[in-house]
Design a protein around this motif. Structure first.
Motif, PDB file in Angstrom:
ATOM      1  N   GLU A 136       0.950  -1.301  -0.138  1.00  0.00           N
ATOM      2  CA  GLU A 136      -0.056  -0.234  -0.079  1.00  0.00           C
ATOM      3  C   GLU A 136       0.922   1.234   0.063  1.00  0.00           C
ATOM      4  O   GLU A 136       0.705   2.286  -0.792  1.00  0.00           O
ATOM      5  CB  GLU A 136      -0.756   0.066   1.283  1.00  0.00           C
ATOM      6  CG  GLU A 136      -2.277  -0.902   1.030  1.00  0.00           C
ATOM      7  CD  GLU A 136      -3.180  -0.655   2.205  1.00  0.00           C
ATOM      8  OE1 GLU A 136      -4.302  -1.023   2.027  1.00  0.00           O
ATOM      9  OE2 GLU A 136      -2.936   0.122   3.017  1.00  0.00           O
ATOM     10  N   LYS A 137       1.777   1.108   0.875  1.00  0.00           N
ATOM     11  CA  LYS A 137       2.629   2.484   1.022  1.00  0.00           C
ATOM     12  C   LYS A 137       3.485   2.611  -0.572  1.00  0.00           C
ATOM     13  O   LYS A 137       3.738   3.634  -0.967  1.00  0.00           O
ATOM     14  CB  LYS A 137       3.710   2.106   1.872  1.00  0.00           C
ATOM     15  CG  LYS A 137       3.310   2.258   3.444  1.00  0.00           C
ATOM     16  CD  LYS A 137       2.698   3.471   3.834  1.00  0.00           C
ATOM     17  CE  LYS A 137       2.149   3.608   5.193  1.00  0.00           C
ATOM     18  NZ  LYS A 137       1.452   4.715   5.346  1.00  0.00           N
TER      19      LYS A 137
ATOM     20  N   SER B 107      -5.238   1.264  -2.022  1.00  0.00           N
ATOM     21  CA  SER B 107      -5.509   0.393  -1.078  1.00  0.00           C
ATOM     22  C   SER B 107      -5.459  -1.031  -1.583  1.00  0.00           C
ATOM     23  O   SER B 107      -5.198  -1.540  -2.637  1.00  0.00           O
ATOM     24  CB  SER B 107      -7.094   0.600  -0.771  1.00  0.00           C
ATOM     25  OG  SER B 107      -7.677  -0.101  -2.003  1.00  0.00           O
ATOM     26  N   PHE B 108      -5.149  -2.043  -0.499  1.00  0.00           N
ATOM     27  CA  PHE B 108      -4.623  -3.421  -0.784  1.00  0.00           C
ATOM     28  C   PHE B 108      -5.990  -3.934  -1.539  1.00  0.00           C
ATOM     29  O   PHE B 108      -5.765  -4.842  -2.570  1.00  0.00           O
ATOM     30  CB  PHE B 108      -4.825  -4.154   0.663  1.00  0.00           C
ATOM     31  CG  PHE B 108      -4.684  -5.703   0.295  1.00  0.00           C
ATOM     32  CD1 PHE B 108      -3.093  -6.213   0.360  1.00  0.00           C
ATOM     33  CD2 PHE B 108      -5.514  -6.577   0.426  1.00  0.00           C
ATOM     34  CE1 PHE B 108      -2.851  -7.371   0.222  1.00  0.00           C
ATOM     35  CE2 PHE B 108      -5.249  -8.158   0.095  1.00  0.00           C
ATOM     36  CZ  PHE B 108      -3.970  -8.394   0.210  1.00  0.00           C
ATOM     37  N   GLU B 109      -7.120  -3.728  -1.345  1.00  0.00           N
ATOM     38  CA  GLU B 109      -8.349  -4.192  -2.006  1.00  0.00           C
ATOM     39  C   GLU B 109      -8.212  -3.795  -3.686  1.00  0.00           C
ATOM     40  O   GLU B 109      -8.273  -4.623  -4.572  1.00  0.00           O
ATOM     41  CB  GLU B 109      -9.852  -3.796  -1.618  1.00  0.00           C
ATOM     42  CG  GLU B 109      -9.941  -4.194  -0.289  1.00  0.00           C
ATOM     43  CD  GLU B 109      -9.401  -3.189   0.684  1.00  0.00           C
ATOM     44  OE1 GLU B 109      -8.549  -2.476   0.633  1.00  0.00           O
ATOM     45  OE2 GLU B 109     -10.261  -3.037   2.093  1.00  0.00           O
ATOM     46  N   THR B 110      -7.908  -2.489  -4.139  1.00  0.00           N
ATOM     47  CA  THR B 110      -7.690  -1.941  -5.143  1.00  0.00           C
ATOM     48  C   THR B 110      -6.743  -2.668  -5.859  1.00  0.00           C
ATOM     49  O   THR B 110      -6.742  -3.359  -7.110  1.00  0.00           O
ATOM     50  CB  THR B 110      -7.474  -0.639  -5.231  1.00  0.00           C
ATOM     51  OG1 THR B 110      -8.633   0.165  -4.878  1.00  0.00           O
ATOM     52  CG2 THR B 110      -7.024  -0.081  -6.679  1.00  0.00           C
ATOM     53  N   LEU B 111      -5.409  -3.016  -5.330  1.00  0.00           N
ATOM     54  CA  LEU B 111      -4.221  -3.691  -5.737  1.00  0.00           C
ATOM     55  C   LEU B 111      -4.653  -5.156  -6.083  1.00  0.00           C
ATOM     56  O   LEU B 111      -4.186  -5.756  -7.127  1.00  0.00           O
ATOM     57  CB  LEU B 111      -3.182  -3.668  -4.871  1.00  0.00           C
ATOM     58  CG  LEU B 111      -2.512  -2.459  -4.457  1.00  0.00           C
ATOM     59  CD1 LEU B 111      -1.438  -2.324  -3.333  1.00  0.00           C
ATOM     60  CD2 LEU B 111      -1.816  -1.844  -5.884  1.00  0.00           C
TER      61      LEU B 111
ATOM     62  N   PRO C 107      -8.176  -4.088   5.619  1.00  0.00           N
ATOM     63  CA  PRO C 107      -8.037  -5.398   4.662  1.00  0.00           C
ATOM     64  C   PRO C 107      -7.432  -6.291   5.511  1.00  0.00           C
ATOM     65  O   PRO C 107      -6.470  -6.115   6.392  1.00  0.00           O
ATOM     66  CB  PRO C 107      -7.414  -4.961   3.510  1.00  0.00           C
ATOM     67  CG  PRO C 107      -6.448  -3.833   3.953  1.00  0.00           C
ATOM     68  CD  PRO C 107      -7.211  -3.089   4.834  1.00  0.00           C
ATOM     69  N   LEU C 108      -7.752  -7.650   5.391  1.00  0.00           N
ATOM     70  CA  LEU C 108      -7.242  -8.757   6.198  1.00  0.00           C
ATOM     71  C   LEU C 108      -6.510  -9.724   4.961  1.00  0.00           C
ATOM     72  O   LEU C 108      -7.136 -10.738   4.802  1.00  0.00           O
ATOM     73  CB  LEU C 108      -8.375  -9.394   6.773  1.00  0.00           C
ATOM     74  CG  LEU C 108      -8.938  -8.666   8.102  1.00  0.00           C
ATOM     75  CD1 LEU C 108     -10.050  -9.446   8.503  1.00  0.00           C
ATOM     76  CD2 LEU C 108      -7.962  -8.143   9.100  1.00  0.00           C
ATOM     77  N   PRO C 109      -5.308  -9.370   4.733  1.00  0.00           N
ATOM     78  CA  PRO C 109      -4.754 -10.350   3.650  1.00  0.00           C
ATOM     79  C   PRO C 109      -4.417 -11.726   3.898  1.00  0.00           C
ATOM     80  O   PRO C 109      -4.362 -12.613   2.880  1.00  0.00           O
ATOM     81  CB  PRO C 109      -3.279  -9.563   3.584  1.00  0.00           C
ATOM     82  CG  PRO C 109      -3.369  -8.107   3.871  1.00  0.00           C
ATOM     83  CD  PRO C 109      -4.570  -8.190   5.140  1.00  0.00           C
ATOM     84  N   ALA C 110      -4.525 -12.017   5.017  1.00  0.00           N
ATOM     85  CA  ALA C 110      -4.236 -13.471   5.794  1.00  0.00           C
ATOM     86  C   ALA C 110      -5.551 -14.021   5.809  1.00  0.00           C
ATOM     87  O   ALA C 110      -5.515 -15.540   5.670  1.00  0.00           O
ATOM     88  CB  ALA C 110      -3.474 -13.588   7.027  1.00  0.00           C
TER      89      ALA C 110
ATOM     90  N   ILE D 111      -4.433  -9.058  -9.418  1.00  0.00           N
ATOM     91  CA  ILE D 111      -4.844 -10.691  -9.539  1.00  0.00           C
ATOM     92  C   ILE D 111      -6.264 -10.950  -9.979  1.00  0.00           C
ATOM     93  O   ILE D 111      -6.743 -11.564 -10.932  1.00  0.00           O
ATOM     94  CB  ILE D 111      -4.693 -11.181  -7.882  1.00  0.00           C
ATOM     95  CG1 ILE D 111      -3.182 -10.790  -7.402  1.00  0.00           C
ATOM     96  CG2 ILE D 111      -4.985 -12.596  -7.922  1.00  0.00           C
ATOM     97  CD1 ILE D 111      -2.217 -11.561  -8.418  1.00  0.00           C
ATOM     98  N   ALA D 112      -7.446 -10.474  -9.466  1.00  0.00           N
ATOM     99  CA  ALA D 112      -8.786 -10.703  -9.765  1.00  0.00           C
ATOM    100  C   ALA D 112      -9.113 -10.321 -11.281  1.00  0.00           C
ATOM    101  O   ALA D 112      -9.591 -11.199 -11.812  1.00  0.00           O
ATOM    102  CB  ALA D 112      -9.454 -10.079  -8.752  1.00  0.00           C
TER     103      ALA D 112
END
Length: 362
Positions: free
Chosen positions: A196-197, A202-206, A228-231, A211-212
């Motif tokens: 993110e930095k 945002s993680f969701e956007t990335l 967001p919860l990456p794990a 990927i998606a």
């Protein structure tokens, strides 16, 4: 004949000549213990060779679903599972997140040897700045994290990723980073904050962009929560997750498009639990498996060597795997909180699939 057998037959009419009868029997016998609903898909030689859904919720399971729904204020989930049913996949998320981080490595925007303090100074203030991205992806930060359920609840109570990292920074250390394996959510949470930095997104956007969308995972995301919860925060369908597994099986390529470099796929599948690494915590269902980046090394390959098969099973029972030796991938989707004997069931199912595919090749 009950409905679930009819539905399963419709979905598997093309598999009968391929001798998946033992796999069929396993699903029918074990689905009641796996929450009453399962979907299994198997991909090999450029096509889906097996798809089966069984839906047989018991009266007790339906009743428990209604009780949980009343307690949570949500509608009871009693619908039949299909390949397009969207469910929480818990730690199956780790594989997706590790792959996302590796896209930054492929682009040269991040190195596995980079220390996290370079991007997240608060970790340096608490003596954790020298932890590397490699250690984050392989649960070797040595940070003593709370139990997975407690960790997720805490993350959901926070307002943003900065607060999440600040909370992680204050956790105690359980030894020297790189030398302790402690399966938890913290490493991937840190790695998620780092990308993110780097990107300013945002993680969701990335995840959606890198990927998606390229993999056609239209019904997979990490939600819209404050943190967001990456794990463990993704929801997905069996079809979507299979697209991801096909990419892993094909060494980073999906539908002719490269998503990850072959080198990144290789790095993800190397067992990082070397003999000098102390195992502080590993879930019982993992048995004696090793660990790479976001995925378990299923055949207990020697440390720092590639494995024949990899997986990233989730708390709720879903079980994805890629077999590099037989060149196939598969995903068992279910929702079941009971983990007793789960590792043995995973191994048994994979063994039956291996056997069916070997017979097909003869």
């Amino acid at each position: 004949m009950r409905f679930f057998f009819i539905a399963a037959f419709i979905l598997t009419t093309t598999t009968q000549a391929q001798n998946f009868s033992k796999v069929d029997n396993w699903l029918e016998e074990n689905t009641p213990e796996l929450g009453g609903r399962t979907v299994l898909m198997i991909y090999k030689d450029g096509k889906m060779v097996y798809t089966k859904a069984i839906n047989e919720l018991s009266r007790r399971q339906k009743m428990m679903g209604k009780i949980i729904a009343r307690r949570t204020g949500k509608e009871a989930d009693l619908d039949d599972y299909t390949t397009t049913t969207r469910v929480p996949i818990a730690s199956c998320s780790k594989w997706l997140s590790a792959a996302l981080v590796m896209t930054f490595v492929d682009e040269g925007k991040l190195k596995l040897t980079d220390t996290v303090g370079k991007y997240l100074p608060i970790l340096s203030k608490h003596g954790k700045g020298n932890i590397t991205i490699d250690e984050c992806l392989s649960h070797r930060t040595a940070i003593k994290a709370p139990e997975l359920k407690e960790s997720i609840q805490e993350m959901r109570s926070l307002n943003n990723m900065d607060e999440a990292i600040a909370a992680i920074a204050e956790l105690p250390s359980g030894g020297e980073h790189g030398k302790v394996f402690h399966y938890s959510n913290v490493g991937l949470q840190i790695a998620g904050a780092v990308i993110e930095k780097i990107s300013g997104k945002s993680f969701e956007t990335l995840f959606a962009e890198r990927i998606a969308q390229p993999l056609g995972m239209k019904n997979t995301d990490f939600g819209k929560g404050k943190v967001p919860l990456p794990a463990g925060g993704a929801k997905a369908t069996t079809e979507d997750y299979m697209n991801f597994l096909v990419m892993i099986l094909n060494k980073g390529v999906y539908n002719g498009k490269r998503i990850l470099s072959e080198q990144s796929i290789k790095q993800m599948q190397i067992n990082r639990v070397t003999p000098d690494v102390k195992v502080a915590y590993s879930p019982a269902e993992a048995g004696n498996w090793g660990y790479g980046y976001g995925e378990w090394v299923m055949d207990n390959a020697a440390a720092n060597t590639m494995t024949k098969a990899v997986s990233s099973p989730g708390l709720f029972g879903s079980f994805p795997w890629v077999d590099n030796e037989q060149k196939y991938c598969a995903f068992l989707m279910t929702f079941n909180l009971k983990n007793k004997g789960r590792s043995e069931k995973y191994k048994e199912l994979k063994g039956l699939v291996d056997e069916a595919l070997k017979k097909k090749e003869r």
